[in-house]
Design a protein around this motif. Structure first.
Motif, PDB file in Angstrom:
ATOM      1  N   GLN A   1      36.717  32.488  47.748  1.00  0.00           N
ATOM      2  CA  GLN A   1      36.397  31.216  47.726  1.00  0.00           C
ATOM      3  C   GLN A   1      36.241  30.740  46.571  1.00  0.00           C
ATOM      4  OE1 GLN A   1      33.020  31.551  50.335  1.00  0.00           O
ATOM      5  NE2 GLN A   1      33.089  30.334  51.925  1.00  0.00           N
ATOM      6  N   ALA A   2      35.922  30.021  45.631  1.00  0.00           N
ATOM      7  CA  ALA A   2      35.247  29.636  44.184  1.00  0.00           C
ATOM      8  C   ALA A   2      34.389  29.992  43.872  1.00  0.00           C
ATOM      9  CB  ALA A   2      35.339  27.506  44.155  1.00  0.00           C
ATOM     10  N   GLY A   3      33.748  30.995  42.745  1.00  0.00           N
ATOM     11  CA  GLY A   3      32.961  31.570  42.213  1.00  0.00           C
ATOM     12  C   GLY A   3      32.941  33.015  42.926  1.00  0.00           C
ATOM     13  N   GLY A   4      34.281  33.467  43.544  1.00  0.00           N
ATOM     14  CA  GLY A   4      34.317  34.934  43.628  1.00  0.00           C
ATOM     15  C   GLY A   4      35.343  36.030  42.807  1.00  0.00           C
ATOM     16  N   SER A   5      35.362  37.107  43.254  1.00  0.00           N
ATOM     17  CA  SER A   5      36.269  37.793  41.789  1.00  0.00           C
ATOM     18  C   SER A   5      37.052  38.366  43.146  1.00  0.00           C
ATOM     19  CB  SER A   5      34.870  38.499  41.644  1.00  0.00           C
ATOM     20  OG  SER A   5      34.279  38.196  40.731  1.00  0.00           O
ATOM     21  N   LEU A   6      38.581  38.780  42.301  1.00  0.00           N
ATOM     22  CA  LEU A   6      39.392  40.303  42.130  1.00  0.00           C
ATOM     23  C   LEU A   6      39.590  41.048  41.657  1.00  0.00           C
ATOM     24  CD1 LEU A   6      41.917  37.448  44.151  1.00  0.00           C
ATOM     25  CD2 LEU A   6      40.435  39.460  44.852  1.00  0.00           C
ATOM     26  N   ARG A   7      40.075  42.221  41.264  1.00  0.00           N
ATOM     27  CA  ARG A   7      40.840  43.034  40.615  1.00  0.00           C
ATOM     28  C   ARG A   7      42.352  42.865  41.104  1.00  0.00           C
ATOM     29  NH1 ARG A   7      39.551  49.555  38.765  1.00  0.00           N
ATOM     30  NH2 ARG A   7      40.376  49.578  40.989  1.00  0.00           N
ATOM     31  N   LEU A   8      43.750  42.863  40.556  1.00  0.00           N
ATOM     32  CA  LEU A   8      44.921  42.937  40.795  1.00  0.00           C
ATOM     33  C   LEU A   8      45.370  44.033  39.810  1.00  0.00           C
ATOM     34  CD1 LEU A   8      46.416  39.358  39.612  1.00  0.00           C
ATOM     35  CD2 LEU A   8      44.728  40.318  42.071  1.00  0.00           C
ATOM     36  N   SER A   9      45.687  44.657  40.398  1.00  0.00           N
ATOM     37  CA  SER A   9      46.322  46.162  39.574  1.00  0.00           C
ATOM     38  C   SER A   9      47.989  46.131  39.787  1.00  0.00           C
ATOM     39  CB  SER A   9      46.593  47.654  41.214  1.00  0.00           C
ATOM     40  OG  SER A   9      44.769  47.414  41.295  1.00  0.00           O
TER      41      SER A   9
END
Length: 124
Positions: free
Chosen positions: A13-21
């Motif tokens: 959802q908008a406002g959320g976070s992710l960490r790509l590797s």
């Protein structure tokens, strides 16, 4: 040769976070500059962030400054992209790439090796 495999994408959802590797193999990882690019449907691939081989120099596109952070762990042969405060316009396939020059660049033509990409989708 260098092989790159991205992971960590998903639906948020908008406002959320992710960490790509981005896991690298095949060559000495610590001597390469690394970059992240993204491509949305119907648009050209665009620069997101880059990091020098030592990790001491980083460079970001204006559209992601203050929200995205690139880092690397050479001992693990891995580059990361922390994405915070996600917006719907961040929706794209995100690609990791290698620049053998060892310096940061926003020009995709400077990057020699590319991963397959990981999808990031941001809902409103």
């Amino acid at each position: 040769q260098v092989q790159l495999v991205e992971s960590g994408g998903g639906l948020v959802q908008a406002g959320g976070s992710l960490r790509l590797s981005c896991a690298a193999s095949g060559r000495t990882f610590s001597w390469y500059a690394m970059g992240w690019f993204r491509q949305a449907p119907g648009k050209e691939r665009e620069f997101v962030a880059a990091i020098s081989w030592s990790g001491g120099s980083t460079y970001y596109a204006d559209s992601v400054k203050g929200r995205f952070a690139i880092s690397r762990d050479n001992a693990k042969n891995t580059v990361y992209l922390q994405i915070n405060s996600l917006k719907p316009e961040d929706t794209a396939v995100y690609y990791c790439a290698v620049d053998l020059s060892g310096s940061t660049s926003s020009d995709l033509n400077e990057y020699e090796y590319w991963g397959q990409g990981t999808q990031v989708t941001v809902s409103s």
